[in-house]
Design a protein around this motif. Structure first.
Motif, PDB file in Angstrom:
ATOM      1  N   THR A 124       0.695  -1.177  -0.007  1.00 45.64           N
ATOM      2  CA  THR A 124       0.008  -0.016  -0.195  1.00 45.64           C
ATOM      3  C   THR A 124       0.917   1.339  -0.005  1.00 45.64           C
ATOM      4  O   THR A 124       1.871   1.447   0.829  1.00 45.64           O
ATOM      5  CB  THR A 124      -0.896   0.130   1.406  1.00 45.64           C
ATOM      6  N   ALA A 153      -2.439   4.397   2.738  1.00 47.73           N
ATOM      7  CA  ALA A 153      -2.561   3.677   4.266  1.00 47.73           C
ATOM      8  C   ALA A 153      -2.906   4.998   5.249  1.00 47.73           C
ATOM      9  O   ALA A 153      -4.068   4.598   6.078  1.00 47.73           O
ATOM     10  CB  ALA A 153      -1.057   3.428   4.819  1.00 47.73           C
ATOM     11  N   ASP A 171      -4.731  -5.894   9.758  1.00 40.73           N
ATOM     12  CA  ASP A 171      -4.245  -5.733   8.274  1.00 40.73           C
ATOM     13  C   ASP A 171      -4.240  -7.048   7.951  1.00 40.73           C
ATOM     14  O   ASP A 171      -3.305  -7.903   8.223  1.00 40.73           O
ATOM     15  CB  ASP A 171      -3.121  -5.199   7.944  1.00 40.73           C
ATOM     16  N   ALA A 213      -0.423  -8.815   5.732  1.00 38.25           N
ATOM     17  CA  ALA A 213       0.107  -7.536   5.996  1.00 38.25           C
ATOM     18  C   ALA A 213       1.465  -7.412   5.315  1.00 38.25           C
ATOM     19  O   ALA A 213       2.174  -6.249   5.144  1.00 38.25           O
ATOM     20  CB  ALA A 213       0.652  -7.402   7.420  1.00 38.25           C
ATOM     21  N   PHE A 222       1.534  -0.925   5.128  1.00 34.01           N
ATOM     22  CA  PHE A 222       0.111  -0.293   5.673  1.00 34.01           C
ATOM     23  C   PHE A 222       0.311  -0.071   7.169  1.00 34.01           C
ATOM     24  O   PHE A 222      -0.028   0.822   7.562  1.00 34.01           O
ATOM     25  CB  PHE A 222      -1.369  -1.181   5.401  1.00 34.01           C
ATOM     26  N   CYS A 223       0.710  -1.200   7.755  1.00 37.84           N
ATOM     27  CA  CYS A 223       0.862  -1.173   9.185  1.00 37.84           C
ATOM     28  C   CYS A 223       1.601  -0.021   9.645  1.00 37.84           C
ATOM     29  O   CYS A 223       1.299   0.864  10.830  1.00 37.84           O
ATOM     30  CB  CYS A 223       1.063  -2.579   9.865  1.00 37.84           C
ATOM     31  N   VAL A 237      -1.771  -1.058  15.673  1.00 42.60           N
ATOM     32  CA  VAL A 237      -2.042  -1.637  14.305  1.00 42.60           C
ATOM     33  C   VAL A 237      -1.363  -2.981  14.154  1.00 42.60           C
ATOM     34  O   VAL A 237      -0.137  -3.035  14.393  1.00 42.60           O
ATOM     35  CB  VAL A 237      -1.379  -0.583  13.182  1.00 42.60           C
ATOM     36  N   GLY A 272      -0.637  -6.508  12.097  1.00 39.76           N
ATOM     37  CA  GLY A 272      -0.846  -7.221  10.781  1.00 39.76           C
ATOM     38  C   GLY A 272      -0.674  -8.708  11.058  1.00 39.76           C
ATOM     39  O   GLY A 272       0.317  -9.102  11.581  1.00 39.76           O
ATOM     40  N   TYR A 285      -8.594  -4.152   7.520  1.00 40.26           N
ATOM     41  CA  TYR A 285      -7.890  -3.325   6.179  1.00 40.26           C
ATOM     42  C   TYR A 285      -7.742  -4.565   5.290  1.00 40.26           C
ATOM     43  O   TYR A 285      -6.841  -5.588   5.837  1.00 40.26           O
ATOM     44  CB  TYR A 285      -6.763  -2.606   6.196  1.00 40.26           C
TER      45      TYR A 285
END
Ligand SMILES: C[S@@+](CC[C@H](N)C(=O)[O-])C[C@H]1O[C@@H](n2cnc3c(N)ncnc32)[C@H](O)[C@@H]1O
Length: 195
Positions: free
Chosen positions: A30, A35, A52, A55, A60-61, A73, A75, A117
């Motif tokens: 991402t 993100a 996520d 991940a 993203f995380c 966050v 993942g 996500y």
């Protein structure tokens, strides 16, 4: 170290990846701006956690965690070598509120999270000749359908009010309202909410 609250860029993150992963970063991970926007759409309250699904190296995380230090966050990623890279990057970039777990997303509890996500996590094996993240290709439509069916069952069981952001497509099961949809130049980004 970038540290919480500062503006991580794609070049900065991708530049820390091993060469083989740097080459696929734009396709499989991402973008940092997406993100941050996705995290804003998930709108987690301070002290809550988002997940996520799939991940990767935690892009993203990490980008989301740096933008929201009061949120945890998490993942989950099935490829151990990506988890190792991601944990190292989280340390280097000072993202203390990231947790990258190694394992199958379907062995984890999705209910403990305020938001989820999904960047097309099962799509790699959906198309003939599509390159895999770590080289080669593996066309496995039955695996793709089993995973998407499993994800829809898990999503159907989430609590009312749970938010789900999808990037690059994917529809949750009945019982979700589409709240926002953006035709982003890099791919569609959508927010769904469990009724
Ligand atoms: C397109 S990448 C997205 C990476 C990351 N979410 C991001 O946005 O930067 C999808 C990832 O999902 C992982 N994945 C696929 N199925 C999974 C499963 N059942 N459990 C855990 N990870 C999975 C793949 O190994 C791959 O790393």
């Amino acid at each position: 170290m970038v540290g919480a609250g500062t503006q991580l860029t794609d070049d900065e993150f991708d530049g820390l990846l091993p060469a083989a992963l740097w080459r696929v970063a734009r396709t499989h991970f991402t973008p940092v701006d997406v993100a941050r926007r996705a995290l804003g759409m998930l709108a987690p309250a301070a002290g809550t956690a988002v997940l996520d699904i799939g991940a990767g190296v935690g892009k993203f995380c990490i980008a989301a965690a740096l933008a929201a230090p009061a949120v945890r966050v998490v993942g989950i990623e099935q490829r151990g070598h990506l988890v190792e890279v991601g944990r190292d990057l989280a340390r280097q970039l000072g993202a203390a509120n990231v947790e990258l777990r190694h394992g199958d997303a379907f062995d984890h509890d999705w209910l403990e999270f305020a938001g989820l996500y999904l960047f097309n996590p099962f799509g790699e094996v959906a198309h003939r000749d599509a390159p895999l993240l770590d080289g080669g290709s593996a066309h496995a439509p039955s695996c793709y359908f089993a995973s998407t069916r499993g994800a829809r069952e898990r999503l159907a069981a989430l609590r009312p009010g749970t938010r789900v952001v999808s990037y690059h497509g994917g529809r949750p099961p009945p019982g979700y309202d589409l709240v926002e949809h953006h035709d982003d130049p890099t791919g569609p980004l959508a927010l769904w909410r469990r009724r």
